[in-house]
Design an enzyme around this catalytic site. Structure first.
Site, PDB file in Angstrom:
ATOM      1  N   SER A  94      32.508  43.750  44.534  1.00  0.00           N
ATOM      2  CA  SER A  94      32.589  43.238  43.301  1.00  0.00           C
ATOM      3  C   SER A  94      31.752  43.899  42.147  1.00  0.00           C
ATOM      4  CB  SER A  94      32.147  41.589  43.274  1.00  0.00           C
ATOM      5  OG  SER A  94      32.068  41.258  41.753  1.00  0.00           O
ATOM      6  N   TYR A 135      26.465  33.868  45.710  1.00  0.00           N
ATOM      7  CA  TYR A 135      28.043  34.552  46.081  1.00  0.00           C
ATOM      8  C   TYR A 135      27.625  35.994  45.643  1.00  0.00           C
ATOM      9  CZ  TYR A 135      32.103  37.095  44.714  1.00  0.00           C
ATOM     10  OH  TYR A 135      33.052  37.992  44.545  1.00  0.00           O
ATOM     11  N   LYS A 150      27.613  39.699  48.394  1.00  0.00           N
ATOM     12  CA  LYS A 150      28.364  41.179  48.134  1.00  0.00           C
ATOM     13  C   LYS A 150      27.264  42.338  48.172  1.00  0.00           C
ATOM     14  CE  LYS A 150      32.554  39.450  47.852  1.00  0.00           C
ATOM     15  NZ  LYS A 150      33.325  39.560  49.028  1.00  0.00           N
TER      16      LYS A 150
HETATM   17  C1  UD1 Z   1      33.744  35.670  37.813  1.00  0.00           C
HETATM   18  C2  UD1 Z   1      32.607  35.866  38.811  1.00  0.00           C
HETATM   19  C3  UD1 Z   1      32.597  37.105  39.671  1.00  0.00           C
HETATM   20  C4  UD1 Z   1      34.022  37.225  40.203  1.00  0.00           C
HETATM   21  C5  UD1 Z   1      35.180  37.048  39.026  1.00  0.00           C
HETATM   22  C6  UD1 Z   1      36.625  37.206  39.781  1.00  0.00           C
HETATM   23  C7  UD1 Z   1      30.968  34.667  37.629  1.00  0.00           C
HETATM   24  C8  UD1 Z   1      29.418  34.891  37.114  1.00  0.00           C
HETATM   25  N1  UD1 Z   1      31.261  35.921  38.130  1.00  0.00           N
HETATM   26  O1  UD1 Z   1      33.691  36.724  36.743  1.00  0.00           O
HETATM   27  O2  UD1 Z   1      31.772  37.246  40.340  1.00  0.00           O
HETATM   28  O3  UD1 Z   1      34.450  38.611  40.818  1.00  0.00           O
HETATM   29  O4  UD1 Z   1      35.163  35.824  38.615  1.00  0.00           O
HETATM   30  O5  UD1 Z   1      37.108  36.121  40.229  1.00  0.00           O
HETATM   31  O6  UD1 Z   1      31.373  33.579  37.467  1.00  0.00           O
HETATM   32  N2  UD1 Z   1      36.096  32.139  30.212  1.00  0.00           N
HETATM   33  C9  UD1 Z   1      36.480  31.295  29.361  1.00  0.00           C
HETATM   34  N3  UD1 Z   1      36.747  29.842  29.798  1.00  0.00           N
HETATM   35  C10 UD1 Z   1      37.283  29.596  31.037  1.00  0.00           C
HETATM   36  C11 UD1 Z   1      37.094  30.478  32.059  1.00  0.00           C
HETATM   37  C12 UD1 Z   1      36.606  31.753  31.549  1.00  0.00           C
HETATM   38  O7  UD1 Z   1      36.023  31.368  28.080  1.00  0.00           O
HETATM   39  O8  UD1 Z   1      37.720  28.357  31.141  1.00  0.00           O
HETATM   40  C13 UD1 Z   1      35.402  33.476  29.950  1.00  0.00           C
HETATM   41  C14 UD1 Z   1      34.255  33.836  30.640  1.00  0.00           C
HETATM   42  O9  UD1 Z   1      33.367  33.048  29.665  1.00  0.00           O
HETATM   43  C15 UD1 Z   1      34.501  35.081  30.854  1.00  0.00           C
HETATM   44  C16 UD1 Z   1      35.906  35.517  31.117  1.00  0.00           C
HETATM   45  O10 UD1 Z   1      36.431  34.359  30.534  1.00  0.00           O
HETATM   46  O11 UD1 Z   1      34.001  35.672  29.434  1.00  0.00           O
HETATM   47  C17 UD1 Z   1      36.251  35.626  32.090  1.00  0.00           C
HETATM   48  O12 UD1 Z   1      35.762  34.652  33.076  1.00  0.00           O
HETATM   49  P1  UD1 Z   1      36.059  34.354  34.795  1.00  0.00           P
HETATM   50  O13 UD1 Z   1      37.561  34.671  34.946  1.00  0.00           O
HETATM   51  O14 UD1 Z   1      35.511  33.342  35.171  1.00  0.00           O
HETATM   52  O15 UD1 Z   1      35.515  36.048  35.235  1.00  0.00           O
HETATM   53  P2  UD1 Z   1      34.097  36.155  35.394  1.00  0.00           P
HETATM   54  O16 UD1 Z   1      33.087  35.259  34.765  1.00  0.00           O
HETATM   55  O17 UD1 Z   1      34.049  37.718  34.550  1.00  0.00           O
END
Ligand code: UD1
Length: 342
Positions: free
Chosen positions: A125, A152, A156
């Site tokens: 990842s 997690y 990795k």
């Molecule tokens: C997360 C994991 C990462 C994993 C990836 C894919 C963390 C810190 N990292 O990444 O290890 O490989 O998922 O499964 O959790 N967001 C919102 N609202 C929501 C959900 C997300 O605004 O309800 C935003 C988050 O703040 C972020 C972006 O969307 O900026 C992507 O979030 P998300 O899909 O959860 O992925 P990551 O946090 O990048």
């Protein structure tokens, strides 16, 4: 040519199984079904016309893993997806994560040496890079590894070390670690896709579930980041592009094209999009207005990360081809198809 896909009924696993089958590989899946459904096998069969062989057991069980490999002498390579992956849960239950994610890997490596299986593709990842410094954006494979933010993420990092040290110690082992950025979207058929159990943690399933009326409102976590619209930036990559990269990686190993016995590749598009960019794309392709509100930052979120995929593009001869609108439209098509049929 038979390939073992662990976690093959999961999100990335199922799409990869279909791609392998369509390239003529025979696939055997091992999946304990901790976080996926057996019906995925029916969907795979409908898409590819072939039902993969399937066994359900926990690869963290050393005896069962050894017993499995003692019965299967024709496996030429392993793509190892099976792992727990919820960041928040890993903070609450670290031992569950270390035990499952690392025991399963060690059991597989042990069996690979014992039964002479040379090739491993490992799911890693971009979380290993943490928040890269400005000089390392876009982030290449040479960027420094940062201390993991969660158990997690740490599994990795440790897994990559375990693989690297095993390859140094045991002759004949080869591995490719693929560092995924943010996989989203679904198969063109809309018969397989991401199926989070319970409330989704990740952005794309939260968007599609909100649009479908399962969730009331998407919370956008923070709008005060130093980005073009204040929301965090990620490198979203279409699941089909990601699946294809696994086939390329296993073929590279089988065809003895590796430059060294442990290679690491970024899997991203090279383009970063903000949360609001993703929402705009979703609204465009669906014709819907998404109900969302901006709230405070989510603990542990990084500001921005996107890949430098040059090394993967040049060395693997692979390139992500699908754009953000393809990602949001396929995710939306999958959500609707799945809900109508269940
Ligand atoms: C997360 C994991 C990462 C994993 C990836 C894919 C963390 C810190 N990292 O990444 O290890 O490989 O998922 O499964 O959790 N967001 C919102 N609202 C929501 C959900 C997300 O605004 O309800 C935003 C988050 O703040 C972020 C972006 O969307 O900026 C992507 O979030 P998300 O899909 O959860 O992925 P990551 O946090 O990048």
């Amino acid at each position: 040519m038979k390939i073992l896909v662990t976690g093959g009924t999961g999100y990335i696993g199922s799409h990869t199984v279909v791609e392998l089958q369509q390239k003529g590989f025979e696939v055997i899946i091992v999946d304990a079904l901790f976080n996926s459904r057996i019906e995925v096998l029916d969907a795979i069969e409908k898409i590819s016309g072939t039902r993969p062989e399937f066994e359900s057991f926990d690869l963290a069980d050393r005896r069962l893993t050894d017993e499995f490999f003692s019965r299967h002498h024709d496996i030429k390579g392993i793509i190892h997806f099976a792992a727990h992956k919820a960041v928040g849960e890993s903070v609450e239950q670290p031992i569950k994560y270390y035990r499952n994610n690392l025991d399963s890997l060690m059991n597989i490596l042990e069996s690979m040496t014992k039964y002479n299986i040379p090739n491993l593709v490992f799911s890693s990842s971009c979380t290993v890079y943490g928040q890269p410094d400005a000089e390392h954006l876009p982030v290449s494979e040479k960027a420094p590894i940062k201390k993991a933010e969660s158990p997690y993420g740490n599994t990795k990092q440790i897994a990559e070390e375990i693989i690297s040290e095993s390859i140094n110690a045991y002759k004949g082992l080869n591995a490719i670690a693929l560092r995924y950025f943010n996989p989203v979207g679904a198969h063109d058929s809309a018969m397989i896709g991401e199926l989070p159990l319970g409330v989704p943690n990740n952005l794309m399933p939260y968007i599609t579930q909100t649009a479908y009326g399962i969730r009331e409102c998407l919370k956008v976590f923070g709008s005060d980041y130093p980005t073009h619209d204040g929301t965090p930036i990620r490198d979203y990559i279409h699941i089909m592009d990601l699946a294809k990269a696994h086939v390329v990686a296993i073929e590279r190993m089988i065809n003895a094209k590796m430059k060294k016995s442990f290679e690491i590749f970024n899997l991203g598009t090279g383009t970063g999009y903000s949360v609001l960019d993703v929402i705009k794309s979703f609204e465009k392709v669906s014709g819907l207005k998404l109900n969302y509100e901006i709230v405070g930052r989510r603990a542990g979120d990084i500001e921005m990360v996107w890949a430098d995929p040059t090394f993967s593009n040049d060395e693997l001869g692979w390139k992500a081809e699908r754009c953000l609108d393809d990602m949001t439209s396929s995710a939306w098509k999958w959500e609707q198809t799945y809900r109508k049929n269940s």
